[in-house]
Design a protein around this motif. Sequence first.
Motif, mmCIF file in Angstrom:
data_model
loop_
_atom_site.group_PDB
_atom_site.id
_atom_site.type_symbol
_atom_site.label_atom_id
_atom_site.label_comp_id
_atom_site.label_asym_id
_atom_site.label_seq_id
_atom_site.Cartn_x
_atom_site.Cartn_y
_atom_site.Cartn_z
ATOM 1 N N ASP A 233 0.827 -1.206 0.000
ATOM 2 C CA ASP A 233 0.000 0.000 0.000
ATOM 3 C C ASP A 233 0.865 1.262 0.000
ATOM 4 O O ASP A 233 0.558 2.240 -0.705
ATOM 5 C CB ASP A 233 -0.917 0.001 1.223
ATOM 6 N N ALA A 234 1.920 1.249 0.795
ATOM 7 C CA ALA A 234 2.801 2.421 0.858
ATOM 8 C C ALA A 234 3.514 2.640 -0.466
ATOM 9 O O ALA A 234 3.671 3.785 -0.920
ATOM 10 C CB ALA A 234 3.817 2.251 1.990
ATOM 11 N N ALA A 235 3.951 1.554 -1.108
ATOM 12 C CA ALA A 235 4.628 1.688 -2.394
ATOM 13 C C ALA A 235 3.686 2.259 -3.445
ATOM 14 O O ALA A 235 4.092 3.092 -4.275
ATOM 15 C CB ALA A 235 5.169 0.329 -2.836
ATOM 16 N N ALA A 236 2.425 1.849 -3.417
ATOM 17 C CA ALA A 236 1.454 2.404 -4.365
ATOM 18 C C ALA A 236 1.277 3.901 -4.140
ATOM 19 O O ALA A 236 1.197 4.690 -5.098
ATOM 20 C CB ALA A 236 0.121 1.673 -4.224
ATOM 21 N N GLU A 237 1.231 4.309 -2.891
ATOM 22 C CA GLU A 237 1.118 5.738 -2.571
ATOM 23 C C GLU A 237 2.328 6.521 -3.067
ATOM 24 O O GLU A 237 2.196 7.589 -3.681
ATOM 25 C CB GLU A 237 0.974 5.898 -1.053
ATOM 26 N N VAL A 238 3.522 5.989 -2.825
ATOM 27 C CA VAL A 238 4.757 6.683 -3.208
ATOM 28 C C VAL A 238 4.887 6.762 -4.726
ATOM 29 O O VAL A 238 5.259 7.809 -5.280
ATOM 30 C CB VAL A 238 5.972 5.966 -2.572
ATOM 31 N N LEU A 239 4.591 5.690 -5.430
ATOM 32 C CA LEU A 239 4.730 5.688 -6.885
ATOM 33 C C LEU A 239 3.663 6.557 -7.553
ATOM 34 O O LEU A 239 3.931 7.202 -8.572
ATOM 35 C CB LEU A 239 4.671 4.261 -7.420
ATOM 36 N N THR A 240 2.479 6.579 -6.982
ATOM 37 C CA THR A 240 1.445 7.467 -7.520
ATOM 38 C C THR A 240 1.854 8.927 -7.336
ATOM 39 O O THR A 240 1.678 9.760 -8.245
ATOM 40 C CB THR A 240 0.094 7.195 -6.831
ATOM 41 N N ARG A 241 2.427 9.239 -6.196
ATOM 42 C CA ARG A 241 2.927 10.602 -5.963
ATOM 43 C C ARG A 241 4.021 10.951 -6.954
ATOM 44 O O ARG A 241 4.042 12.057 -7.509
ATOM 45 C CB ARG A 241 3.455 10.703 -4.536
ATOM 46 N N ARG A 242 4.939 10.012 -7.197
ATOM 47 C CA ARG A 242 5.988 10.273 -8.180
ATOM 48 C C ARG A 242 5.385 10.593 -9.542
ATOM 49 O O ARG A 242 5.788 11.562 -10.197
ATOM 50 C CB ARG A 242 6.914 9.069 -8.309
ATOM 51 N N ALA A 243 4.454 9.781 -9.991
ATOM 52 C CA ALA A 243 3.874 9.977 -11.318
ATOM 53 C C ALA A 243 3.201 11.341 -11.432
ATOM 54 O O ALA A 243 3.290 12.012 -12.470
ATOM 55 C CB ALA A 243 2.883 8.864 -11.623
ATOM 56 N N HIS A 244 2.546 11.778 -10.373
ATOM 57 C CA HIS A 244 1.853 13.071 -10.419
ATOM 58 C C HIS A 244 2.819 14.240 -10.249
ATOM 59 O O HIS A 244 2.501 15.363 -10.667
ATOM 60 C CB HIS A 244 0.738 13.108 -9.376
#
Length: 271
Positions: A233-244
Amino acid sequence: MKALWRSTLLVLGLLLLNGCDGQAPEAGLTLTADQQDWVGQQIFRNECSGRVECLVHWNEGEAFPSLGIGHFIWYPSGVEGRFVESFPALVAFMESRSVALPEWLASLESLDAPWPDRATFMTEQGSDEVTSLRQFLNRTRGEQVAFIYQRAEGSLADVVAAAPDARRADVRDALAALSATPGGVYALMDYVNFKGEGLSPDEAYQGEGWGLLQVLLAMSTEPQIPALDRFRDAAAEVLTRRAHNAARPIERERWLPGWLARLDTYAEPDS
């Protein structure tokens, strides 16, 4: 296939972190040979969909080719990217194990990718150099898994040391919980290979990184939730933030869905 992996991978001991801050981790979990095979196959599937031709590849929108089961970055001469270059370190690792390199690769005066850009690379797909490199990377998958393991293992103490003082115990505890299961070991190995340790200031958009450290800091500390679920879950949050945070739309539109699908593989192996 299992013999290929087992011939080069010995028992892996992932490091459990304890003791005082700055103290070296101590050896902990070991993986069975079947679990080693599984980790290697998972990484190969993540990066190459298990396709040999993908072992030497140049993604659209990138300034470098990606090589091997871990899609190790190899910059051409004169290219200075923000991402940590990993293929020269893999070559050094191979040489330390007396693995014979393709003759043309071993004879390079400077270990830079010989193709200046993607267009040139695409015209040389049938060349002797590309063919021999692909064959070499196909027959040395086991050494590549060992290299990925070594990089992840070697990063853990640095990741803990880089955490803010108030969060260091949380990071240490998360690593200990993840390293207690084969699925957690796989997630640590794959994420460090995939998105780095999170220690390079260059690997950040708008001041926010996306490596292992950033994921560990974003993890919930709820003990009733399995560590691997919290990591995913944390990795999904971090990678989504990176993409945005990225300037290029390709990261949001094309790459993020694949990154999130990759995280779904972070699970325990079937028994």
